[in-house]
Write a protein that holds these residues in place. Structure first.
Motif, PDB file in Angstrom:
ATOM      1  N   PRO A   1       0.727  -1.179  -0.096  1.00  0.00           N
ATOM      2  CA  PRO A   1      -0.138   0.156  -0.013  1.00  0.00           C
ATOM      3  C   PRO A   1       0.937   1.296  -0.035  1.00  0.00           C
ATOM      4  O   PRO A   1       2.114   1.111   0.297  1.00  0.00           O
ATOM      5  CB  PRO A   1      -0.829  -0.044   1.476  1.00  0.00           C
ATOM      6  N   LEU A   2       0.413   2.382  -0.537  1.00  0.00           N
ATOM      7  CA  LEU A   2       1.038   3.570  -0.272  1.00  0.00           C
ATOM      8  C   LEU A   2       1.454   3.821   1.160  1.00  0.00           C
ATOM      9  O   LEU A   2       2.403   4.714   1.114  1.00  0.00           O
ATOM     10  CB  LEU A   2       0.525   4.721  -1.198  1.00  0.00           C
ATOM     11  N   SER A   3       0.913   3.489   1.961  1.00  0.00           N
ATOM     12  CA  SER A   3       1.131   3.979   3.353  1.00  0.00           C
ATOM     13  C   SER A   3       2.347   3.211   3.878  1.00  0.00           C
ATOM     14  O   SER A   3       3.138   3.395   4.775  1.00  0.00           O
ATOM     15  CB  SER A   3       0.100   3.310   4.379  1.00  0.00           C
ATOM     16  N   THR A   4       2.951   2.130   3.019  1.00  0.00           N
ATOM     17  CA  THR A   4       4.406   1.520   3.155  1.00  0.00           C
ATOM     18  C   THR A   4       5.468   2.505   2.507  1.00  0.00           C
ATOM     19  O   THR A   4       6.572   2.185   2.886  1.00  0.00           O
ATOM     20  CB  THR A   4       4.312   0.173   2.656  1.00  0.00           C
ATOM     21  N   VAL A   5       5.064   3.453   1.716  1.00  0.00           N
ATOM     22  CA  VAL A   5       6.072   4.299   1.221  1.00  0.00           C
ATOM     23  C   VAL A   5       6.615   5.392   2.328  1.00  0.00           C
ATOM     24  O   VAL A   5       5.525   6.226   2.579  1.00  0.00           O
ATOM     25  CB  VAL A   5       5.661   4.917  -0.288  1.00  0.00           C
ATOM     26  N   ASP A   6       7.709   5.432   2.595  1.00  0.00           N
ATOM     27  CA  ASP A   6       7.985   6.482   3.499  1.00  0.00           C
ATOM     28  C   ASP A   6       8.779   7.650   2.741  1.00  0.00           C
ATOM     29  O   ASP A   6      10.098   7.463   2.531  1.00  0.00           O
ATOM     30  CB  ASP A   6       9.252   5.900   4.433  1.00  0.00           C
ATOM     31  N   PHE A   7       8.076   8.838   2.069  1.00  0.00           N
ATOM     32  CA  PHE A   7       8.638   9.586   1.385  1.00  0.00           C
ATOM     33  C   PHE A   7       9.648  10.638   2.234  1.00  0.00           C
ATOM     34  O   PHE A   7      10.147  11.383   1.527  1.00  0.00           O
ATOM     35  CB  PHE A   7       7.509  10.563   0.884  1.00  0.00           C
ATOM     36  N   SER A   8       9.770  10.418   3.528  1.00  0.00           N
ATOM     37  CA  SER A   8      10.608  11.249   4.408  1.00  0.00           C
ATOM     38  C   SER A   8      12.134  10.865   4.138  1.00  0.00           C
ATOM     39  O   SER A   8      12.939  11.510   4.518  1.00  0.00           O
ATOM     40  CB  SER A   8      10.285  11.320   5.567  1.00  0.00           C
ATOM     41  N   ILE A   9      12.462   9.646   3.572  1.00  0.00           N
ATOM     42  CA  ILE A   9      13.740   8.888   3.490  1.00  0.00           C
ATOM     43  C   ILE A   9      13.706   9.096   1.787  1.00  0.00           C
ATOM     44  O   ILE A   9      13.178   8.417   1.176  1.00  0.00           O
ATOM     45  CB  ILE A   9      13.912   7.715   4.093  1.00  0.00           C
ATOM     46  N   ALA A  10      15.302   9.466   1.720  1.00  0.00           N
ATOM     47  CA  ALA A  10      15.503   9.385   0.332  1.00  0.00           C
ATOM     48  C   ALA A  10      15.768   8.159  -0.399  1.00  0.00           C
ATOM     49  O   ALA A  10      15.663   7.570  -1.448  1.00  0.00           O
ATOM     50  CB  ALA A  10      16.634  10.206   0.069  1.00  0.00           C
ATOM     51  N   SER A  11      16.416   7.319   0.363  1.00  0.00           N
ATOM     52  CA  SER A  11      16.854   5.873  -0.157  1.00  0.00           C
ATOM     53  C   SER A  11      16.606   5.012   0.970  1.00  0.00           C
ATOM     54  O   SER A  11      16.740   5.121   2.228  1.00  0.00           O
ATOM     55  CB  SER A  11      18.386   5.906  -0.355  1.00  0.00           C
ATOM     56  N   GLY A  12      17.153   3.685   0.829  1.00  0.00           N
ATOM     57  CA  GLY A  12      16.694   2.326   1.502  1.00  0.00           C
ATOM     58  C   GLY A  12      17.991   2.406   2.646  1.00  0.00           C
ATOM     59  O   GLY A  12      17.786   1.882   3.475  1.00  0.00           O
ATOM     60  N   ASN A  13      19.024   3.314   2.500  1.00  0.00           N
ATOM     61  CA  ASN A  13      20.157   3.202   3.303  1.00  0.00           C
ATOM     62  C   ASN A  13      19.511   3.836   4.555  1.00  0.00           C
ATOM     63  O   ASN A  13      20.382   3.654   5.694  1.00  0.00           O
ATOM     64  CB  ASN A  13      21.421   4.212   2.992  1.00  0.00           C
ATOM     65  N   GLU A  14      18.676   4.571   4.620  1.00  0.00           N
ATOM     66  CA  GLU A  14      18.143   5.276   5.827  1.00  0.00           C
ATOM     67  C   GLU A  14      17.044   4.478   6.526  1.00  0.00           C
ATOM     68  O   GLU A  14      16.554   4.736   7.655  1.00  0.00           O
ATOM     69  CB  GLU A  14      17.316   6.549   5.555  1.00  0.00           C
ATOM     70  N   ILE A  15      16.820   3.252   6.114  1.00  0.00           N
ATOM     71  CA  ILE A  15      15.955   2.407   6.735  1.00  0.00           C
ATOM     72  C   ILE A  15      16.664   1.525   7.891  1.00  0.00           C
ATOM     73  O   ILE A  15      17.591   0.866   7.635  1.00  0.00           O
ATOM     74  CB  ILE A  15      15.395   1.281   5.634  1.00  0.00           C
ATOM     75  N   THR A  16      15.793   1.603   9.024  1.00  0.00           N
ATOM     76  CA  THR A  16      16.268   0.915  10.105  1.00  0.00           C
ATOM     77  C   THR A  16      16.121  -0.427  10.358  1.00  0.00           C
ATOM     78  O   THR A  16      14.809  -1.096   9.968  1.00  0.00           O
ATOM     79  CB  THR A  16      15.797   1.566  11.458  1.00  0.00           C
ATOM     80  N   ILE A  17      17.011  -1.360  10.048  1.00  0.00           N
ATOM     81  CA  ILE A  17      16.789  -3.000  10.177  1.00  0.00           C
ATOM     82  C   ILE A  17      16.672  -3.605  11.391  1.00  0.00           C
ATOM     83  O   ILE A  17      17.513  -3.345  12.035  1.00  0.00           O
ATOM     84  CB  ILE A  17      17.978  -3.577   9.238  1.00  0.00           C
TER      85      ILE A  17
END
Ligand code: MRU
Length: 352
Positions: A276-292
């Motif tokens: 869903p579009l609610s899974t898109v985090d437009f506040s982060i530019a790339s996947g490098n910013e995703i906390t794993i």
């Protein structure tokens, strides 16, 4: 569960929340009753409820349960205590953005509601129910949009999925499995291949369970068999869910998804992400910013009750990985099928 008798993992019922206990499937199909926000936080942490959209819905109800526990008529005090509930729920799992999205939506509702504390509490319950209902609708739209993205040949496709992005990972119907369901309904599915998904085995335990309930043909493989199957031309498309998608289209999903995307690229098999579009985090530019999220190493050194490794071994147990946008053929959402780079353009158009 069947097309006529669908499964819902999060149900508001008798003034409490019923959650399918996903830690017990497929051996036992049972519900746990959640009455308190703290218990909801624990249920999310321990993966009684799991899957990005489902934990978003569960957290929304958790916010209402927390609101209900606050005994004050003072609006400011109510809001500041609701912030504490939000923080407790945010600390459950770090990767799936739907959790944070749902909590923010509930908080925003509280801030923007006028009226007494009791009235705000009622509005919060309605909002949680709306989030639940919207996600269900969204999944059906993702499922049907997926039909436009799948390869046109052969007529009957074999689709590989990873983890469980099914009805029980959402409000119902599923994202990746929603597409599989729609393809099955339209006679476009030969069978689903489910990767077992080490270490928690969501593919082996949950995806196969959903398919068996509905009579969708499913073949289970271990994660390490995917390359071999693609080399044998056994797979026509890979469809997976996502926990967080960055503005550039990089997508975090269950550990092992990235390797599947690489293998798919090497064998010219289209690799789709459904979310869903609610899974898109437009506040982060790339996947490098995703906390794993890193989980308890017992998930990898133990099989059932048995410890399978010798003393003296170190462990690393990341629960998710990030697939770079360039490996993704399309991102299938409720609003349509997007090339990863088009997501941000769509968002900018919506904001204009
Ligand atoms: O750790 P889990 O089981 O919550 O991980 C679930 C996944 O990675 C799913 O693929 C993702 O959340 C999408 S669910 C529609």
């Amino acid at each position: 569960m069947s097309q006529n008798n669908p499964v819902y993992p999060v149900i508001w019922h008798n003034n409490s929340v019923s959650l399918i206990d996903q830690t017990r499937l497929p051996l036992e199909y049972s519900y746990v009753e959640i009455h308190r926000s703290e218990d909801m936080a624990q249920a999310i942490k321990t993966m009684i409820v799991r899957g990005a959209p489902a934990i978003g819905v569960a957290a929304a109800y958790g916010m209402y349960l927390g609101a209900r526990e606050i005994k004050t008529n003072n609006r400011n005090e109510f809001i500041s205590r609701l912030e504490q509930v939000a923080q407790m729920l945010r600390e459950t799992r770090p990767t799936a953005v739907n959790l944070f999205w749902a909590i923010s939506r509930m908080l925003k509702t509280a801030y923007e509601s006028i009226g007494t504390v009791d009235e705000i509490k009622s509005i919060l319950l309605e909002t949680a129910q709306t989030i639940n209902a919207e996600d269900l609708q969204t999944c059906h739209r993702i499922g049907d949009n997926g039909l436009k993205a799948l390869p046109e040949t052969p007529e009957k496709l074999t689709i590989l999925t990873h983890c469980n992005a099914g009805a029980i990972a959402t409000a119902g119907y599923g994202t990746a499995l929603g597409i599989v369901r729609s393809a099955w309904r339209e006679g476009r599915l030969e069978k689903l291949m489910a990767g077992e998904t080490r270490p928690r085995l969501q593919g082996a335990k949950l995806t196969t369970w959903e398919c068996v309930q509905e009579g969708i043909p499913v073949t289970l493989i271990t994660d390490s068999m995917a390359a071999h199957c693609m080399k044998q031309n056994m797979i026509h498309a890979v469809v997976v869910g996502a926990d967080r998608i960055a503005a550039n289209g990089d997508a975090a999903n269950k550990i092992g998804t990235y390797s599947l995307a690489l293998i798919a690229k090497a064998h010219n098999v289209p690799f789709f992400v459904a979310a869903p579009l609610s899974t898109v985090d437009f506040s982060i530019a790339s996947g490098n910013e995703i906390t794993i999220e890193e989980r308890n190493p017992a998930e990898i050194y133990q099989v059932g009750e048995t410890i399978i490794t010798p003393e003296g071994v170190d462990f690393y147990n990341p629960a998710f990985d990030v697939t770079p946008a360039e490996l993704i053929a399309a991102i299938i959402t409720e609003e349509g099928v997007f090339a990863p780079s088009e997501l941000i353009k769509y968002q900018n158009k919506q904001m204009a």
